[in-house]
Design an enzyme around this catalytic site. Structure first.
Site, PDB file in Angstrom:
ATOM      1  N   ALA A 200       0.810  -1.231   0.000  1.00 21.75           N
ATOM      2  CA  ALA A 200       0.000   0.000   0.000  1.00 21.75           C
ATOM      3  C   ALA A 200       0.837   1.272   0.000  1.00 21.75           C
ATOM      4  O   ALA A 200       0.457   2.264  -0.622  1.00 21.75           O
ATOM      5  CB  ALA A 200      -0.923  -0.005   1.221  1.00 21.75           C
ATOM      6  N   HIS A 201       1.986   1.266   0.686  1.00 21.51           N
ATOM      7  CA  HIS A 201       2.703   2.539   0.842  1.00 21.51           C
ATOM      8  C   HIS A 201       3.402   3.016  -0.425  1.00 21.51           C
ATOM      9  O   HIS A 201       3.944   4.114  -0.471  1.00 21.51           O
ATOM     10  CB  HIS A 201       3.661   2.492   2.045  1.00 21.51           C
ATOM     11  CG  HIS A 201       4.946   1.762   1.821  1.00 21.51           C
ATOM     12  ND1 HIS A 201       6.107   2.411   1.489  1.00 21.51           N
ATOM     13  CD2 HIS A 201       5.260   0.447   1.890  1.00 21.51           C
ATOM     14  CE1 HIS A 201       7.095   1.528   1.382  1.00 21.51           C
ATOM     15  NE2 HIS A 201       6.603   0.324   1.618  1.00 21.51           N
ATOM     16  N   CYS A 325      25.949   2.905  -0.540  1.00 21.78           N
ATOM     17  CA  CYS A 325      26.836   3.386   0.521  1.00 21.78           C
ATOM     18  C   CYS A 325      26.074   3.720   1.792  1.00 21.78           C
ATOM     19  O   CYS A 325      26.541   3.457   2.891  1.00 21.78           O
ATOM     20  CB  CYS A 325      27.592   4.626   0.061  1.00 21.78           C
ATOM     21  SG  CYS A 325      28.627   4.303  -1.361  1.00 21.78           S
TER      22      CYS A 325
HETATM   23  C1  LIG Z   1       9.203  -1.463  -1.842  1.00 17.72           C
HETATM   24  C2  LIG Z   1       9.339  -2.763  -2.543  1.00 17.72           C
HETATM   25  C3  LIG Z   1       9.193  -3.976  -1.851  1.00 17.72           C
HETATM   26  C4  LIG Z   1       8.984  -4.027  -0.365  1.00 17.72           C
HETATM   27  O1  LIG Z   1       7.728  -3.561   0.013  1.00 17.72           O
HETATM   28  P1  LIG Z   1       7.472  -3.226   1.571  1.00 17.72           P
HETATM   29  O2  LIG Z   1       6.000  -3.005   1.651  1.00 17.72           O
HETATM   30  O3  LIG Z   1       8.261  -1.986   1.854  1.00 17.72           O
HETATM   31  O4  LIG Z   1       7.932  -4.407   2.346  1.00 17.72           O
HETATM   32  C5  LIG Z   1       9.291  -5.145  -2.570  1.00 17.72           C
HETATM   33  N1  LIG Z   1       9.509  -5.141  -3.894  1.00 17.72           N
HETATM   34  C6  LIG Z   1       9.650  -4.002  -4.600  1.00 17.72           C
HETATM   35  C7  LIG Z   1       9.863  -4.066  -6.062  1.00 17.72           C
HETATM   36  C8  LIG Z   1       9.576  -2.775  -3.946  1.00 17.72           C
HETATM   37  O5  LIG Z   1       9.731  -1.653  -4.643  1.00 17.72           O
END
Ligand SMILES: *Cc1c(COP(=O)(O)O)cnc(C)c1O
Length: 409
Positions: A200-201, A325
């Protein structure tokens, strides 16, 4: 100082409408969805509605949507849950060299359990070759996982084609669609995928909630044993506000997808063209054609990424680099290495990812600042001095002479 946020692949702000939809479930409607009295049943209904809404957006059935704590959890569950439940059928898995660490490190964990993993290379444009994918399939291959769109260089992979190949060999197919979800149209049947992760985020929803789509008939080991939540496969009391916010964010984003991606694509192309014409010794990373509408990723020769990021941060610009880094490692990004960049070029990389709130002024301000930053940094670079005095042949100059595309004029 004004802040310009160009790191939407990393996370996004929660939209006001999403926050508003979530708020009641923190306090007034705080019931446990497993409780039988009306307060609990209203929470249960909100979760069911969210599941139906998200399923409808991607052409899935509600029973095929499992809520998780995010994209990483969905990725871990898809790979480990499937591999462990289907071990008797075979122990070989196929993935790619450019996956998110949630996939790569899950594969490494499975290797320690006796599974074998093929990490497919990608072309200089970041694309997986379907023929190479098919050649990697063995008698004992049970699962393939290829990301829908890459989080660093934005390359959109030929998922429908790859899923079709996997299916014709009886191999289950998972895609990490965290970057693609609500940025690219998604229909699980048209794509032919068996499992799909989202978070969702990354789409203006809350942090700490995501989902794994699991096609009916696909067997997964339980993720959390306990109560009957998520059909008994992932126990723990539901994150009701998070799930409600996820569904709201997804509905809004899918509804606006066409117009918003067209708007962002125009900004993206404006940014790419400006850099290619105004900033020397720059190379666009990843395919320009098969690319997320919000992703700009460049490498700049004679530049060290951390210095560039710090200068931009001092001007209020939030972007990220292709070198790791900041995370305590000196190795540049595995994605940039996989598309064939030498370390010295990969170290001078920059990712700008646009969002719903990004304007043309924001992009222009960021690029003006980038230009000034690079001029300052290059003026202090001994290697650039050597280049200017003819004592060093530039790598990008040599590539351009060989006809490699998208290197600045
Ligand atoms: C951000 C991301 C994740 C991880 O998602 P989270 O909700 O932060 O655990 C996994 N795969 C890809 C391609 C991402 O961009």
């Amino acid at each position: 100082m004004k802040q310009i946020y160009l790191d939407n692949a990393s996370t996004t702000p929660v939209r006001p409408e999403v926050l508003e939809a979530m708020i009641p479930y923190f306090s007034g409607e705080f019931g446990n969805p497993s409780s039988i009295y009306p307060l609990g049943q209203r929470a249960s209904k909100a979760v069911s509605q969210a599941r139906e809404d998200i399923a409808a957006l991607i052409g899935a059935k509600p029973q095929e949507v499992f809520f998780t704590s995010g994209g990483s959890e969905a990725d871990n569950w898809a790979l480990k849950g499937y591999a462990r439940a289907n071990r008797k059928r075979g122990t070989h898995i196929i993935t790619t060299a450019i996956e998110h660490h949630a996939i790569l490190h899950s594969c490494e964990a499975l290797e320690r359990e006796g599974f074998q993993v093929t990490y497919l290379p990608v072309g200089s444009d970041g694309l997986v070759d379907p023929q190479e994918f098919e050649s990697a399939i063995r008698e004992d291959t049970i699962l393939a996982s290829v990301m829908f769109a890459n989080n660093e260089i934005g390359t959109i992979e030929p998922i429908a084609r790859l899923a079709q190949i996997a299916k014709s060999h009886g191999v289950a197919f998972h895609t990490d669609a965290v970057q693609a979800f609500a940025h690219v149209p998604i229909d699980v049947d048209e794509l032919g995928v068996d499992m799909l992760s989202a978070s969702a985020h990354k789409l203006n929803g809350p942090k700490g909630v995501g989902m794994l789509y699991v096609r009916k008939g696909i067997r997964l080991e339980n993720l959390i044993d306990g109560g009957q939540q998520e059909r008994g496969k992932r126990a723990t009391t539901e994150n009701v506000p998070g799930i409600v916010g996820f569904a709201k964010a997804a509905q809004l984003a899918f509804g606006e997808l066409e117009g918003e991606t067209a708007r962002q694509r125009e900004l993206r192309d404006h940014a790419i063209r400006r850099i290619l014409t105004e900033i020397p010794h720059a190379k666009l990373n990843g395919s320009w054609e098969s690319r997320l509408a919000n992703n700009v990723n460049f490498s700049f020769e004679f530049i060290e990424g951390e210095g560039m990021l710090l200068h931009l941060a001092a001007r209020g610009i939030c972007v990220s680099s292709g070198s790791a880094c900041t995370s305590g490692s000196l190795d540049p990004s595995h994605v940039l290495i996989a598309i064939g960049l030498p370390h010295e070029i990969a170290h001078g990389s920059l990712r700008m990812t646009l969002g719903r709130d990004t304007s043309l002024d924001d992009v222009d301000f960021a690029i003006d600042s980038l230009k000034a930053t690079l001029e300052n940094l290059r003026a202090m670079s001994p290697l650039y001095e050597d280049y200017r005095n003819g004592r060093y042949e530039g790598i990008l100059d040599a590539w351009k002479a060989k006809g490699i595309a998208h290197i600045s004029e």
